[in-house]
Design an enzyme around this catalytic site. Structure first.
Site, short mmCIF file in Angstrom:
data_model
loop_
_atom_site.label_atom_id
_atom_site.label_comp_id
_atom_site.label_asym_id
_atom_site.label_seq_id
_atom_site.Cartn_x
_atom_site.Cartn_y
_atom_site.Cartn_z
N HIS A 44 8.85 14.31 -36.08
CA HIS A 44 7.40 14.43 -35.80
C HIS A 44 6.45 13.12 -36.13
O HIS A 44 5.44 13.37 -36.82
CB HIS A 44 6.86 15.62 -36.78
CG HIS A 44 7.51 16.86 -36.11
ND1 HIS A 44 6.83 17.66 -35.06
CD2 HIS A 44 8.48 17.62 -36.28
CE1 HIS A 44 7.31 18.87 -34.92
NE2 HIS A 44 8.40 18.67 -35.58
N SER A 77 18.61 22.64 -7.05
CA SER A 77 19.06 22.58 -8.56
C SER A 77 20.34 23.44 -8.27
O SER A 77 20.38 24.58 -7.96
CB SER A 77 17.99 23.29 -9.35
OG SER A 77 18.84 23.60 -10.51
N GLY A 133 16.75 21.64 -27.84
CA GLY A 133 15.86 20.47 -28.20
C GLY A 133 16.63 19.20 -28.17
O GLY A 133 16.33 18.20 -28.86
N LEU A 134 17.38 19.25 -26.93
CA LEU A 134 18.19 17.87 -26.91
C LEU A 134 17.31 17.19 -25.85
O LEU A 134 17.77 16.29 -25.34
CB LEU A 134 19.56 18.18 -26.46
CG LEU A 134 20.44 18.69 -27.67
CD1 LEU A 134 21.77 18.92 -27.22
CD2 LEU A 134 20.23 17.80 -29.00
N SER A 135 16.22 17.84 -25.36
CA SER A 135 15.14 17.09 -24.43
C SER A 135 16.00 16.83 -23.02
O SER A 135 16.13 15.71 -22.15
CB SER A 135 14.94 15.62 -24.85
OG SER A 135 13.60 15.46 -24.49
N SER A 136 16.39 18.13 -22.41
CA SER A 136 16.64 18.04 -20.90
C SER A 136 15.64 17.80 -20.03
O SER A 136 15.69 17.28 -19.16
CB SER A 136 17.27 19.49 -20.60
OG SER A 136 16.36 20.49 -20.93
N ASP A 181 11.17 11.05 -26.48
CA ASP A 181 12.16 11.35 -25.75
C ASP A 181 12.38 10.58 -24.33
O ASP A 181 13.48 10.40 -23.77
CB ASP A 181 12.13 12.88 -25.31
CG ASP A 181 11.84 13.84 -26.55
OD1 ASP A 181 12.13 13.09 -27.62
OD2 ASP A 181 11.65 15.16 -26.55
C1 GLA Z 1 9.88 17.01 -29.58
C2 GLA Z 1 8.97 16.28 -28.95
C3 GLA Z 1 8.88 14.93 -29.28
C4 GLA Z 1 8.79 14.74 -30.98
C5 GLA Z 1 9.73 15.70 -31.53
C6 GLA Z 1 9.68 15.84 -33.04
O1 GLA Z 1 11.20 16.82 -29.50
O2 GLA Z 1 9.22 16.18 -27.37
O3 GLA Z 1 7.98 13.94 -28.54
O4 GLA Z 1 7.47 14.94 -31.14
O5 GLA Z 1 9.66 17.01 -30.94
O6 GLA Z 1 10.05 14.59 -33.61
#
Ligand code: GLA
Length: 396
Positions: A44, A77, A133-136, A181
């Protein structure tokens, strides 16, 4: 426990190429891939303009594609077994939802930035778990930005792809994420963490010791609160900054407050803003210390800073959960551990663990059994090394 060793599976690039051929009846001209990410430390902090230390993981989104001469985009997809199409000139925020909002958002952001964009046909496949939470989403955005760059023969640096991906997510998809990300998906390097300054966007690659592995543990808990609480934390930080700016007009973001300055400023902040500020200011300091610990080979020290980050996210930023705390506490007692913390936005999702490569199996069985006893299920796990950012290949 289901442990995923991504490299042993059929790669997303192969899946995307085969899907392209099936759906479009011809071989694709190009393929590209972009990775998911895990943040080692700096939770954060990105939207407070501080520094973060993520790594790209060996889980990725891949596209097989070929350019078109008009402005039509047709995307299949493989994960959803669905085809969607749109014309670039018809796009407006809110006009498309679901997975296609990501490629559409990227096309919209690129053409809105004045980039002369042509259409494409693409098949997309991936193995980044969605919603963990792995930013797909950032991987998807950056992969499409790279595909559009190639299909339209544009000269855009990787960092621009990241900014366009973030613009797509903020303005088209409607999620207020920071920039971490997307920059990781675009600019990471294998075997290195990425020390990123989220204000200047300057970055540096910090080598990771080869005797370490990164283990991601998924609580398996849906993060219902995530987007509402994430946005709430962002608003709290904005309010904190406006209160502090009234006292000191050099403060434009929490990044501008040093740990020494913070003490006397705390009396201007009612709870919980004082705790939020303490987390962010302390976390930025921890990222600097962690990067230099890594560079000096002080892995134990690095690990302690990760645990301290978790405590701060739990107590001051209040974005943890019982399951995340349980996983971090189990990890602390497990063989081979250096450090562990919640990663991503929090409220469920994953922890990141830095573990001695030789003890990964022992680590996993200890934590898995302990988690099963506490919560009645075993966490999914992903064992990974640091992967490279977006890359492009001629297909065929
Ligand atoms: C999510 C958001 C990021 C970042 C994190 C917390 O993953 O996409 O930009 O703010 O939360 O570190």
């Amino acid at each position: 426990m289901s442990t995923t060793e991504p490299t042993k599976q059929r790669s997303p690039v192969d899946v995307a190429r085969a899907a392209f051929q099936r759906e479009f009846g011809e071989r694709p001209s190009w393929s590209c891939r972009a990775p998911g990410r895990v943040n080692l430390i700096g939770g954060h902090v990105d939207y407070n303009e501080g520094v973060v230390l993520p790594v790209a993981v060996a889980l990725e989104i891949a596209l097989a594609f070929r350019g078109r001469t008009d402005r039509l985009v047709r995307v299949y997809s493989a994960d959803f077994d669905e085809t969607a199409e749109f014309k670039i000139e018809d796009l407006a925020p809110g006009s498309l939802t679901g997975w296609v909002a990501y490629p559409a958002g990227v096309a919209w952001a690129m053409s809105g930035a004045g980039v002369p964009l042509r259409g494409l046909e693409a098949a997309v496949a991936g193995n980044v778990p969605i919603g963990a939470g792995l930013s797909s989403s950032a991987a998807l955005e950056v992969a499409f930005a790279a595909a559009f760059r190639q299909a339209s023969e544009l000269d855009l640096p990787e960092l621009e792809l990241a900014k366009l991906g973030q613009a797509a997510e903020n303005q088209f998809v409607g999620v207020r994420c920071g920039i971490m990300d997307q920059v990781t998906a675009a600019c990471a390097e294998a075997e290195h963490a990425l020390l990123l300054d989220c204000r200047s966007l300057d970055y540096r690659h910090v080598p990771l010791p080869p005797a370490l592995r990164i283990v991601i543990l998924d609580t398996g808990v849906e993060r219902e609160l995530r987007s509402s609480e994430y946005n709430k934390r962002r608003r709290e930080c904005e309010e904190t900054v406006s209160r502090l700016a009234a006292v000191d007009d050099d403060i434009h973001a929490l990044r501008d407050v040093s740990p020494e300055q913070l003490g006397p400023l705390l009396r201007h902040l009612p709870p919980p803003l004082d705790r939020r500020a303490r987390h962010v200011v302390g976390e930025i300091e921890r990222v600097h210390l962690a990067a230099s610990a890594l560079e000096q080979g002080e892995t134990e020290r690095f690990g302690e800073l990760m645990f301290a980050s978790h405590r701060s996210l739990r107590d001051d930023y209040e974005v943890s959960s019982e399951e995340l705390d349980g996983l971090v506490e189990l990890a602390r007692r497990a063989p081979g551990i250096f450090g562990a913390r919640l990663t991503g936005a929090g409220f469920g999702g994953c922890t990141v663990n830095v573990v001695s490569a030789a003890l990964v199996e022992d680590f996993l069985s200890y934590v898995s059994e302990g988690y099963d006893k506490l919560f009645g299920r075993r966490p999914d796990s992903y064992v990974t090394d640091a992967a490279p950012g977006v890359s492009l290949d001629r297909a065929g």
